[in-house]
Design an enzyme around this catalytic site. Structure first.
Site, PDB file in Angstrom:
ATOM      1  CG  ASP A 295      -3.189   3.888   4.233  1.00 44.73           C
ATOM      2  OD1 ASP A 295      -4.209   3.748   4.926  1.00 44.73           O
ATOM      3  OD2 ASP A 295      -2.963   3.238   3.181  1.00 44.73           O
TER       4      ASP A 295
ATOM      5  CD1 TRP B  27      -2.189  -2.128   1.933  1.00 45.20           C
ATOM      6  CD2 TRP B  27      -2.971  -1.269   0.009  1.00 45.20           C
ATOM      7  NE1 TRP B  27      -3.217  -2.930   1.492  1.00 45.20           N
ATOM      8  CE2 TRP B  27      -3.702  -2.439   0.322  1.00 45.20           C
ATOM      9  CE3 TRP B  27      -3.277  -0.566  -1.152  1.00 45.20           C
ATOM     10  CZ2 TRP B  27      -4.745  -2.915  -0.484  1.00 45.20           C
ATOM     11  CZ3 TRP B  27      -4.302  -1.038  -1.969  1.00 45.20           C
ATOM     12  CH2 TRP B  27      -5.022  -2.190  -1.633  1.00 45.20           C
TER      13      TRP B  27
ATOM     14  CE  LYS C 265      -8.899  -2.983   3.766  1.00 46.04           C
ATOM     15  NZ  LYS C 265      -7.696  -2.302   3.315  1.00 46.04           N
TER      16      LYS C 265
HETATM   17  C1  LIG Z   1      -7.200  -1.850   1.981  1.00 45.71           C
HETATM   18  C2  LIG Z   1      -6.185  -0.808   2.077  1.00 45.71           C
HETATM   19  C3  LIG Z   1      -6.071   0.200   1.114  1.00 45.71           C
HETATM   20  C4  LIG Z   1      -6.940   0.268  -0.119  1.00 45.71           C
HETATM   21  O1  LIG Z   1      -8.233   0.623   0.192  1.00 45.71           O
HETATM   22  P1  LIG Z   1      -9.307   0.909  -0.973  1.00 45.71           P
HETATM   23  O2  LIG Z   1     -10.449   1.495  -0.208  1.00 45.71           O
HETATM   24  O3  LIG Z   1      -9.614  -0.403  -1.599  1.00 45.71           O
HETATM   25  O4  LIG Z   1      -8.722   1.857  -1.923  1.00 45.71           O
HETATM   26  C5  LIG Z   1      -5.093   1.161   1.300  1.00 45.71           C
HETATM   27  N1  LIG Z   1      -4.273   1.135   2.360  1.00 45.71           N
HETATM   28  C6  LIG Z   1      -4.362   0.168   3.308  1.00 45.71           C
HETATM   29  C7  LIG Z   1      -3.426   0.196   4.472  1.00 45.71           C
HETATM   30  C8  LIG Z   1      -5.307  -0.824   3.190  1.00 45.71           C
HETATM   31  O5  LIG Z   1      -5.389  -1.786   4.129  1.00 45.71           O
END
Ligand SMILES: *Cc1c(COP(=O)(O)O)cnc(C)c1O
Length: 362
Positions: free
Chosen positions: A171, A101, A195
């Site tokens: 993030d 990511w 998540k």
């Molecule tokens: C799942 C995830 C993403 C991507 O999320 P989307 O909503 O599918 O774009 C980005 N960063 C992390 C840390 C993730 O776990």
């Protein structure tokens, strides 16, 4: 069929109480005679929903007034572009690449300016967090970027990097609301909600006021400017209304459990059950350096691809879903977000013990 124990990394398990409440309100929300899915986002009903969602999130995360909360579309991935479009004034940002990511964010930012990789753990398949106490932070970097909890590899920053005065952008998709954080340590944090909070497709952005710029390049689309959404209180266009409604319910659920301190205690106890087992098992091993272990995502292996596949198959038949590791790393991964009850982890460990007995190492 009843509900399974769902260990998916995302979209992931949601609190049962929240789903039941939403089910009860599906035809008639609060006497409106319609579902939240059917109502105007300019109605009084929805105004209350979005305002209390923000209020509850602010309370939970102790977000100061000079940080703004935005509920946006495009998931976490859209932020990989939106951040550099809005924050790269000097056209330069530093990245700590600790997984897929962070790597995607780094590659996307390179479309808008100079993206500098100042640290990485790719040499050991992202199984640890590099020492970030004294990195070569670029003098003219606009920000330093991290992915705080690495969903795929199961690592977590236990201390934030020393950014040498630069704004930290993080993030926190897979660790938001899992434990208390100090929002003032960051310039911007964002989280895709699927998540730990709600249905996929929405992202929460928490941004320090002074980073919301008016002075952007002309080519930055209106929808991709933080200013647009800030000025319109996340109602510039039709927002992901039903998502906001579910997220709001999850915020209330976390508050009822006692907030983020209480959540942290529960999450630590829960993860401990699984990590303790991995540390004493002769068949299963965790794949992450101990001090960097995530409370949310727990990858593990048997050391044999054949046994891994057998385990995934048999665990599924026993009611444990989505334990297969990410397609890029193999093995297994148990994601044990806020809504996974401790009993689910205890039941998984009992199943792993049984599997270990039935498959002795030759
Ligand atoms: C799942 C995830 C993403 C991507 O999320 P989307 O909503 O599918 O774009 C980005 N960063 C992390 C840390 C993730 O776990």
């Amino acid at each position: 069929m009843g509900r399974v124990y769902n260990f998916s990394a995302g979209p992931a398990v949601l609190p049962e109480a929240v789903l039941k409440e939403a089910a009860e309100e599906i035809l008639d929300y609060n006497g409106s005679g319609m579902s939240v899915m059917e109502m105007s986002h300019r109605s009084k009903f929805f105004e209350d929903i979005i305002e209390s969602a923000e209020k509850d999130l602010r309370e939970l995360m102790n977000i100061p007034d000079h940080y703004k909360v935005l509920f946006l579309q495009g998931g976490a991935s859209q932020q990989f572009a939106m951040i550099p479009m809005n924050l790269m004034k000097n056209k330069k940002a530093d990245f700590i690449v600790t997984g897929q990511w962070a790597k995607k964010a780094y590659q996307e930012a390179a479309k808008f300016g100079e993206a500098v990789k100042i640290a990485t753990s790719e040499d050991k398949t992202f199984s640890y967090i590099p020492d970030c106490s004294d990195l070569p932070v670029s003098e003219d970097a606009d920000y330093v970027y991290i992915c705080e909890n690495n969903t795929i590899y199961g690592t977590k920053f236990k201390t934030l990097p020393n950014t040498k005065g630069k704004d930290l952008v993080a993030d926190i998709s897979s660790c938001i609301l899992s434990e208390p954080i100090d929002v003032t340590k960051y310039g911007l944090i964002f989280a895709g909600v699927q998540k730990n909070v709600g249905p996929a497709g929405m992202v929460i952005v928490i941004i320090r006021e002074d980073l919301i710029s008016e002075d952007l390049e002309k080519c930055v689309p209106t929808m991709l400017q933080y200013k647009t959404h800030h000025d319109a209180k996340s109602l510039y266009n039709t927002p992901p209304a039903y998502n906001i409604y579910i997220c709001g319910k999850v915020f209330k659920w976390v508050k009822k459990l006692g907030g983020l301190k209480a959540m942290q205690k529960i999450n630590r106890e829960k993860a401990q059950v699984l990590y303790d087992f991995l540390d004493r098992s002769s068949l299963f091993q965790g794949t992450v350096r101990k001090e960097d272990r995530s409370l949310m995502n727990v990858p593990f292996v048997t050391g044999s691809d054949e046994l891994d596949a057998k385990f995934v198959k048999e665990s599924k038949a026993a009611g444990f879903e989505n334990l297969k590791g990410h397609r890029t790393v193999g093995g297994m991964r148990a994601s044990i977000y806020n809504a996974m009850p401790k009993e689910g982890v205890e039941a998984l460990v009992r199943f792993m013990e049984k599997f270990e007995k039935e498959n002795p190492l030759s």
